[in-house]
Design a protein around this motif. Structure first.
Motif, PDB file in Angstrom:
ATOM      1  N   ASP A  14       0.840  -1.193   0.000  1.00  0.00           N
ATOM      2  CA  ASP A  14       0.000   0.000   0.000  1.00  0.00           C
ATOM      3  C   ASP A  14       0.883   1.255   0.000  1.00  0.00           C
ATOM      4  O   ASP A  14       1.956   1.258   0.628  1.00  0.00           O
ATOM      5  N   PRO A  15       0.444   2.312  -0.659  1.00  0.00           N
ATOM      6  CA  PRO A  15       1.222   3.558  -0.658  1.00  0.00           C
ATOM      7  C   PRO A  15       1.342   4.124   0.758  1.00  0.00           C
ATOM      8  O   PRO A  15       0.440   3.985   1.580  1.00  0.00           O
ATOM      9  N   GLU A  16       2.478   4.748   1.012  1.00  0.00           N
ATOM     10  CA  GLU A  16       2.757   5.340   2.322  1.00  0.00           C
ATOM     11  C   GLU A  16       2.633   6.860   2.188  1.00  0.00           C
ATOM     12  O   GLU A  16       3.434   7.496   1.514  1.00  0.00           O
ATOM     13  N   LEU A  17       1.614   7.441   2.836  1.00  0.00           N
ATOM     14  CA  LEU A  17       1.359   8.875   2.765  1.00  0.00           C
ATOM     15  C   LEU A  17       1.961   9.576   3.970  1.00  0.00           C
ATOM     16  O   LEU A  17       1.760   9.162   5.108  1.00  0.00           O
ATOM     17  N   ARG A  18       2.727  10.637   3.707  1.00  0.00           N
ATOM     18  CA  ARG A  18       3.296  11.482   4.762  1.00  0.00           C
ATOM     19  C   ARG A  18       3.109  12.936   4.357  1.00  0.00           C
ATOM     20  O   ARG A  18       2.754  13.235   3.226  1.00  0.00           O
ATOM     21  N   TYR A  19       3.386  13.826   5.279  1.00  0.00           N
ATOM     22  CA  TYR A  19       3.321  15.256   5.010  1.00  0.00           C
ATOM     23  C   TYR A  19       4.634  15.902   5.424  1.00  0.00           C
ATOM     24  O   TYR A  19       5.201  15.551   6.461  1.00  0.00           O
ATOM     25  N   THR A  20       5.122  16.823   4.597  1.00  0.00           N
ATOM     26  CA  THR A  20       6.326  17.565   4.934  1.00  0.00           C
ATOM     27  C   THR A  20       5.995  18.541   6.068  1.00  0.00           C
ATOM     28  O   THR A  20       4.817  18.785   6.356  1.00  0.00           O
ATOM     29  N   PRO A  21       7.012  19.122   6.725  1.00  0.00           N
ATOM     30  CA  PRO A  21       6.729  20.125   7.762  1.00  0.00           C
ATOM     31  C   PRO A  21       5.894  21.307   7.236  1.00  0.00           C
ATOM     32  O   PRO A  21       5.159  21.931   7.997  1.00  0.00           O
ATOM     33  N   THR A  30       6.194   1.216  -4.234  1.00  0.00           N
ATOM     34  CA  THR A  30       7.084   0.498  -5.143  1.00  0.00           C
ATOM     35  C   THR A  30       6.240  -0.219  -6.184  1.00  0.00           C
ATOM     36  O   THR A  30       5.242  -0.854  -5.858  1.00  0.00           O
ATOM     37  N   LEU A  31       6.672  -0.099  -7.429  1.00  0.00           N
ATOM     38  CA  LEU A  31       5.981  -0.719  -8.557  1.00  0.00           C
ATOM     39  C   LEU A  31       6.818  -1.890  -9.057  1.00  0.00           C
ATOM     40  O   LEU A  31       8.005  -1.738  -9.348  1.00  0.00           O
ATOM     41  N   ALA A  32       6.211  -3.077  -9.132  1.00  0.00           N
ATOM     42  CA  ALA A  32       6.880  -4.249  -9.695  1.00  0.00           C
ATOM     43  C   ALA A  32       6.563  -4.295 -11.183  1.00  0.00           C
ATOM     44  O   ALA A  32       5.410  -4.431 -11.580  1.00  0.00           O
ATOM     45  N   VAL A  33       7.598  -4.161 -12.005  1.00  0.00           N
ATOM     46  CA  VAL A  33       7.440  -4.109 -13.455  1.00  0.00           C
ATOM     47  C   VAL A  33       8.129  -5.328 -14.053  1.00  0.00           C
ATOM     48  O   VAL A  33       9.337  -5.528 -13.865  1.00  0.00           O
ATOM     49  N   ASP A  34       7.361  -6.161 -14.769  1.00  0.00           N
ATOM     50  CA  ASP A  34       7.919  -7.372 -15.381  1.00  0.00           C
ATOM     51  C   ASP A  34       8.957  -7.020 -16.429  1.00  0.00           C
ATOM     52  O   ASP A  34       8.789  -6.070 -17.198  1.00  0.00           O
ATOM     53  N   ARG A  35      10.008  -7.807 -16.470  1.00  0.00           N
ATOM     54  CA  ARG A  35      10.999  -7.680 -17.535  1.00  0.00           C
ATOM     55  C   ARG A  35      10.468  -8.379 -18.786  1.00  0.00           C
ATOM     56  O   ARG A  35       9.677  -9.314 -18.674  1.00  0.00           O
ATOM     57  N   PRO A  36      10.894  -7.948 -19.965  1.00  0.00           N
ATOM     58  CA  PRO A  36      10.315  -8.506 -21.196  1.00  0.00           C
ATOM     59  C   PRO A  36      10.878  -9.874 -21.591  1.00  0.00           C
ATOM     60  O   PRO A  36      10.633 -10.335 -22.700  1.00  0.00           O
ATOM     61  N   PHE A  37      11.618 -10.512 -20.721  1.00  0.00           N
ATOM     62  CA  PHE A  37      12.201 -11.815 -21.052  1.00  0.00           C
ATOM     63  C   PHE A  37      12.160 -12.691 -19.816  1.00  0.00           C
ATOM     64  O   PHE A  37      11.858 -12.238 -18.719  1.00  0.00           O
ATOM     65  N   THR A  38      12.473 -13.979 -19.992  1.00  0.00           N
ATOM     66  CA  THR A  38      12.517 -14.909 -18.872  1.00  0.00           C
ATOM     67  C   THR A  38      13.959 -15.246 -18.548  1.00  0.00           C
ATOM     68  O   THR A  38      14.853 -15.117 -19.391  1.00  0.00           O
ATOM     69  N   SER A  39      14.181 -15.682 -17.325  1.00  0.00           N
ATOM     70  CA  SER A  39      15.527 -16.071 -16.908  1.00  0.00           C
ATOM     71  C   SER A  39      15.884 -17.409 -17.556  1.00  0.00           C
ATOM     72  O   SER A  39      15.060 -18.041 -18.218  1.00  0.00           O
ATOM     73  N   GLN A  40      17.116 -17.879 -17.335  1.00  0.00           N
ATOM     74  CA  GLN A  40      17.548 -19.147 -17.910  1.00  0.00           C
ATOM     75  C   GLN A  40      16.705 -20.305 -17.388  1.00  0.00           C
ATOM     76  O   GLN A  40      16.532 -21.305 -18.059  1.00  0.00           O
ATOM     77  N   GLY A  41      16.166 -20.135 -16.182  1.00  0.00           N
ATOM     78  CA  GLY A  41      15.294 -21.171 -15.608  1.00  0.00           C
ATOM     79  C   GLY A  41      13.873 -21.089 -16.122  1.00  0.00           C
ATOM     80  O   GLY A  41      13.018 -21.858 -15.687  1.00  0.00           O
ATOM     81  N   TYR A  64      -6.710   5.598  -3.131  1.00  0.00           N
ATOM     82  CA  TYR A  64      -7.306   4.657  -4.066  1.00  0.00           C
ATOM     83  C   TYR A  64      -6.416   3.497  -4.508  1.00  0.00           C
ATOM     84  O   TYR A  64      -6.923   2.503  -5.011  1.00  0.00           O
ATOM     85  N   LEU A  65      -5.115   3.598  -4.377  1.00  0.00           N
ATOM     86  CA  LEU A  65      -4.242   2.489  -4.771  1.00  0.00           C
ATOM     87  C   LEU A  65      -4.019   1.556  -3.589  1.00  0.00           C
ATOM     88  O   LEU A  65      -3.953   1.998  -2.445  1.00  0.00           O
ATOM     89  N   ARG A  66      -3.887   0.290  -3.871  1.00  0.00           N
ATOM     90  CA  ARG A  66      -3.619  -0.720  -2.857  1.00  0.00           C
ATOM     91  C   ARG A  66      -2.629  -1.736  -3.405  1.00  0.00           C
ATOM     92  O   ARG A  66      -2.434  -1.846  -4.611  1.00  0.00           O
ATOM     93  N   LYS A  67      -2.054  -2.503  -2.498  1.00  0.00           N
ATOM     94  CA  LYS A  67      -1.105  -3.549  -2.876  1.00  0.00           C
ATOM     95  C   LYS A  67      -1.728  -4.470  -3.926  1.00  0.00           C
ATOM     96  O   LYS A  67      -2.885  -4.872  -3.806  1.00  0.00           O
ATOM     97  N   GLY A  68      -0.958  -4.774  -4.971  1.00  0.00           N
ATOM     98  CA  GLY A  68      -1.395  -5.690  -6.009  1.00  0.00           C
ATOM     99  C   GLY A  68      -2.114  -5.033  -7.169  1.00  0.00           C
ATOM    100  O   GLY A  68      -2.325  -5.665  -8.201  1.00  0.00           O
ATOM    101  N   GLY A 111      -8.926  -8.787  -6.310  1.00  0.00           N
ATOM    102  CA  GLY A 111      -8.255  -7.493  -6.303  1.00  0.00           C
ATOM    103  C   GLY A 111      -7.289  -7.360  -5.164  1.00  0.00           C
ATOM    104  O   GLY A 111      -7.227  -8.181  -4.267  1.00  0.00           O
ATOM    105  N   GLY A 112      -6.570  -6.284  -5.168  1.00  0.00           N
ATOM    106  CA  GLY A 112      -5.563  -6.030  -4.159  1.00  0.00           C
ATOM    107  C   GLY A 112      -6.142  -5.649  -2.827  1.00  0.00           C
ATOM    108  O   GLY A 112      -5.451  -5.103  -2.003  1.00  0.00           O
ATOM    109  N   GLY A 113      -7.424  -5.890  -2.583  1.00  0.00           N
ATOM    110  CA  GLY A 113      -8.032  -5.590  -1.300  1.00  0.00           C
ATOM    111  C   GLY A 113      -8.385  -4.124  -1.197  1.00  0.00           C
ATOM    112  O   GLY A 113      -8.350  -3.382  -2.148  1.00  0.00           O
ATOM    113  N   GLY A 114      -8.726  -3.726  -0.002  1.00  0.00           N
ATOM    114  CA  GLY A 114      -8.994  -2.319   0.236  1.00  0.00           C
ATOM    115  C   GLY A 114     -10.451  -1.963   0.100  1.00  0.00           C
ATOM    116  O   GLY A 114     -11.003  -1.299   0.952  1.00  0.00           O
TER     117      GLY A 114
END
Length: 160
Positions: A14-21, A30-41, A64-68, A111-114
């Motif tokens: 889930d996104p972490e919201l904070r406020y500056t002073p 953090t966004l998990a972005v698939d690579r366009p290829f597969t590993s040797q395995g 509005y954004l949640r994990k997954g 869905g990612g819950g929430g």
């Protein structure tokens, strides 16, 4: 010079919201972005890219954004550095987002819950059809929706 990034991936938490002073909202995720290829395995690999949003966009992402969830992020790459508690220089590379698109609705199965509502772009009949055709017509603002009647177009209406 150009520094522009477009990413599509799933949130790892889930996104972490904070406020500056000064009271400015800032969200990190953090966004998990698939690579366009597969590993040797034969397995898919992903890059885990830190994203930062500011102000109203930060609050919207936190609400509005949640994990997954699948999201598209547009922004720029920023590299910053600082000295940690042990006196070592630490470099951080992150994407400063100026546009985030929510690519899934909040109520999708598995869905990612929430359960929070997602902001969505207007839909003009692209989804499934309602079983009651009159109800579908009254809710659909698309002037080209299929109401079963022929369309009257004169030659003067055509641009060619």
């Amino acid at each position: 010079m150009l520094n522009r990034v477009i990413l599509i991936g799933r949130l790892t938490r889930d996104p972490e919201l904070r406020y500056t002073p000064a009271g400015v909202a800032v969200t990190q995720f953090t966004l998990a972005v698939d690579r366009p290829f597969t590993s040797q395995g034969g397995e898919r690999e992903a890059d885990f890219i830190p994203v930062v949003t500011w102000r109203q966009l930060a609050e919207t992402c936190a609400n509005y954004l949640r994990k997954g969830r699948l999201a598209a992020v547009e922004g720029r790459i920023q590299v910053r550095n600082y000295e940690n508690n042990e006196g070592k220089r630490v470099y951080v590379t992150e994407v400063i987002a100026d546009n985030v698109r929510f690519l899934e609705s909040a109520n999708r199965d598995g869905g990612g819950g929430g359960g929070q509502p997602m902001r969505e772009e207007p839909s003009y009949g692209g989804g499934g059809r309602a079983s009651n055709n009159n109800a579908a017509r009254s809710n659909n603002q698309d002037p080209f929706s299929d109401d079963g009647k022929p369309i009257d177009i004169s030659d003067d209406d055509l641009p060619f």
